[in-house]
Design a protein around this motif. Structure first.
Motif, short mmCIF file in Angstrom:
data_model
loop_
_atom_site.label_atom_id
_atom_site.label_comp_id
_atom_site.label_asym_id
_atom_site.label_seq_id
_atom_site.Cartn_x
_atom_site.Cartn_y
_atom_site.Cartn_z
N UNK A 197 7.33 -0.13 -8.72
CA UNK A 197 8.54 -0.90 -8.44
C UNK A 197 8.22 -2.39 -8.38
N UNK A 198 9.01 -3.18 -9.08
CA UNK A 198 8.76 -4.62 -9.15
C UNK A 198 8.96 -5.28 -7.79
N UNK A 199 8.06 -6.19 -7.45
CA UNK A 199 8.16 -6.97 -6.22
C UNK A 199 8.63 -8.37 -6.59
N UNK A 200 9.68 -8.84 -5.93
CA UNK A 200 10.22 -10.17 -6.23
C UNK A 200 10.17 -11.12 -5.05
N UNK A 201 9.87 -10.59 -3.86
CA UNK A 201 9.87 -11.39 -2.63
C UNK A 201 8.45 -11.84 -2.30
N UNK A 202 8.20 -13.14 -2.41
CA UNK A 202 6.85 -13.65 -2.15
C UNK A 202 6.50 -13.60 -0.66
N UNK A 203 7.48 -13.33 0.20
CA UNK A 203 7.20 -13.26 1.64
C UNK A 203 7.04 -11.81 2.11
N UNK A 204 7.09 -10.87 1.19
CA UNK A 204 7.01 -9.45 1.54
C UNK A 204 5.75 -9.17 2.35
N UNK A 205 5.90 -8.45 3.46
CA UNK A 205 4.77 -8.10 4.31
C UNK A 205 4.68 -6.58 4.43
N UNK A 206 3.44 -6.10 4.66
CA UNK A 206 3.18 -4.68 4.82
C UNK A 206 2.50 -4.44 6.16
N UNK A 207 3.06 -3.49 6.93
CA UNK A 207 2.42 -3.09 8.18
C UNK A 207 1.26 -2.15 7.85
N UNK A 208 0.30 -2.07 8.75
CA UNK A 208 -0.85 -1.20 8.53
C UNK A 208 -0.40 0.23 8.21
N UNK A 209 0.63 0.69 8.93
CA UNK A 209 1.09 2.07 8.75
C UNK A 209 1.73 2.30 7.38
N UNK A 210 2.16 1.22 6.69
CA UNK A 210 2.82 1.38 5.40
C UNK A 210 1.88 1.92 4.32
N UNK A 211 0.61 1.74 4.52
CA UNK A 211 -0.33 2.08 3.45
C UNK A 211 -0.58 3.59 3.32
N UNK A 212 -0.45 4.34 4.42
CA UNK A 212 -0.59 5.79 4.36
C UNK A 212 -1.84 6.20 3.61
N UNK A 213 -1.67 7.00 2.53
CA UNK A 213 -2.80 7.43 1.70
C UNK A 213 -3.18 6.39 0.64
N UNK A 214 -2.46 5.28 0.66
CA UNK A 214 -2.76 4.21 -0.29
C UNK A 214 -1.56 3.83 -1.12
N UNK A 215 -1.46 2.54 -1.45
CA UNK A 215 -0.41 2.01 -2.30
C UNK A 215 -1.05 1.44 -3.57
N UNK A 216 -0.43 1.68 -4.71
CA UNK A 216 -0.95 1.17 -5.98
C UNK A 216 -0.25 -0.14 -6.32
N UNK A 217 -1.03 -1.21 -6.37
CA UNK A 217 -0.50 -2.52 -6.75
C UNK A 217 -0.91 -2.82 -8.19
N UNK A 218 0.00 -3.42 -8.92
CA UNK A 218 -0.19 -3.65 -10.34
C UNK A 218 0.19 -5.08 -10.70
N UNK A 219 -0.66 -5.75 -11.47
CA UNK A 219 -0.32 -7.05 -12.04
C UNK A 219 -0.36 -6.92 -13.55
N UNK A 220 0.74 -7.26 -14.20
CA UNK A 220 0.81 -7.09 -15.64
C UNK A 220 0.89 -5.62 -16.01
N UNK A 221 0.51 -5.30 -17.23
CA UNK A 221 0.64 -3.92 -17.70
C UNK A 221 -0.60 -3.08 -17.42
N UNK A 222 -1.76 -3.73 -17.21
CA UNK A 222 -2.99 -2.95 -17.25
C UNK A 222 -3.93 -3.16 -16.08
#
Length: 406
Positions: free
Chosen positions: A374-399
């Motif tokens: 899912x595209x992120x558009x908010x440069x102030x977006x914050x993540x709590x420690x609990x948000x990560x769970x088993x892990x979040x996949x971050x992507x820049x560009x296509x690859x």
């Protein structure tokens, strides 16, 4: 086709002194040649990789490589192609970096008796007496000719210190010493080193009355400036702790279309006929060529097992398979969190997806960043420690993907 003709076919030869004699020596396996490596970091990088591949290729043809690490010249720093002076390193840093180079080079070159040599120019440069050195070597160098050298052009515009001006004397002296100590009869280097290399051949001729030859190779890092060997997070290192095998694979998988066959010729050991057969490839076939390039180079640097992992992870991600066990991973530490949360810009920088917060900001604003698809558009977006769970996949560009856990 002799090995020298193959070097030409692969685009490795820029200019030589006395080509016919060099051709005969290289093809007959009678060249004892050296390439210098200044220890400016504790890992070799893609620029060095190109030189190491050349050394491996020539060693397999019976020639003897000398890997010269610059424990002495590294105390000065090569001014070639630079607009500013290099930062001074301590002797301890230089020696540490030299030792790191030794371990990495052993993956490419076979060292041992009657095989390749690893030599450190600190052995003869660090204990030189200045007056003795100048009396012996100084008369062989013309200041007028030195000032016309390509390696000093950028620095003359902005100011050239005498420290850096003396680098040519040091490099010339290296060839002079290697010629006498080990019978080294040839020097290879990047095309930006031609002036420094000729200094060595001239010094040998003037001091010993004998011929020696300089042969340059064209490295992409020299010929195309900063274009190759860089990613968003910095240089492409051969040390897996600095650039993971997956990131290394991805770097080559993402090279420009126009550079694919060039890189294959310069760096892989695929038969030249097989590479020629790819010259008309486009679209999906060209993507296949990039996969071949990435796999072969990752295998060469990191071994077959890591190449297989990187290849399977890349294919799983591109096929929309989500998280792969071979995907690059980042585990955030306590220090990364402020009030038990972390912002998106910090995550991108820590994950190596952006080189700085400024670049991370632009990546988000331009729509190039996603989290779990899912595209992120908010440069102030914050993540709590609990948000990560088993892990979040971050992507820049296509690859470019990183699995981030807390």
């Amino acid at each position: 086709m002799g090995v020298y003709e193959e070097l030409i076919e692969r685009g490795l030869i820029a200019q030589v002194t006395n080509e016919e004699e060099i051709r005969e020596m290289v093809n007959a396996g009678k060249a004892t040649f050296y390439i210098g490596f200044d220890p400016t970091a504790d890992s070799l990088h893609v620029g060095h990789f190109m030189a190491l591949c050349l050394m491996k290729r020539l060693q397999e043809a019976g020639n003897r490589p000398i890997a010269l690490v610059g424990g002495g010249t590294g105390m000065i720093g090569d001014p070639s192609g630079r607009s500013d002076m290099r930062s001074m390193m301590t002797i301890e840093q230089i020696d540490h970096n030299c030792e790191c180079f030794r371990k990495q080079m052993s993956r490419f070159i076979e060292f041992g008796e009657d095989k390749a040599l690893m030599v450190n120019n600190a052995d003869w440069l660090r204990n030189l007496n200045f007056l003795d050195f100048m009396r012996e070597i100084g008369p062989a160098f013309s200041v007028n000719e030195m000032l016309r050298a390509r390696c000093y052009v950028n620095r003359l515009e902005n100011g050239l210190s005498f420290l850096e001006f003396s680098y040519m004397l040091m490099q010339g002296y290296d060839f002079y010493m290697l010629y006498q100590k080990y019978g080294c009869n040839m020097e290879f280097g990047g095309d930006d080193q031609w002036s420094n290399m000729l200094a060595g051949t001239e010094l040998i001729r003037k001091k010993l009355g004998k011929d020696a030859h300089a042969l340059t190779i064209t490295l992409l890092t020299n010929k195309e400036g900063k274009k190759m060997g860089k990613t968003a997070s910095g240089a492409v290192w051969l040390d897996p702790e600095k650039t993971s095998p997956y990131e290394f694979y991805q770097y080559w998988r993402n090279v420009d279309d126009a550079d694919v066959l060039k890189c294959m010729k310069l760096l892989t050991f695929l038969p030249i006929e097989e590479i020629r057969a790819m010259e008309g490839w486009e679209g999906a076939e060209l993507n296949k060529a990039k996969e071949i390039l990435a796999y072969h180079l990752t295998e060469l640097v990191h071994g077959r097992e890591e190449a297989e992992k990187a290849d399977s992870a890349a294919k799983a991600i591109f096929a929309g398979g989500g998280v792969s066990e071979n995907m690059p991973k980042l585990c955030l530490e306590d220090a990364d969190f402020t009030d038990d949360s972390i912002d998106i810009l910090s995550i991108l920088v820590r994950a190596g997806l952006s080189a700085s917060r400024g670049e991370a900001r632009r990546n988000v604003q331009q729509g190039g960043v996603q989290q779990d698809g899912k595209k992120i558009t908010d440069i102030t977006r914050r993540y709590a420690r609990a948000d990560f769970g088993e892990g979040l996949v971050f992507q820049r560009g296509k690859k470019n993907f990183v699995l981030v856990k807390a």
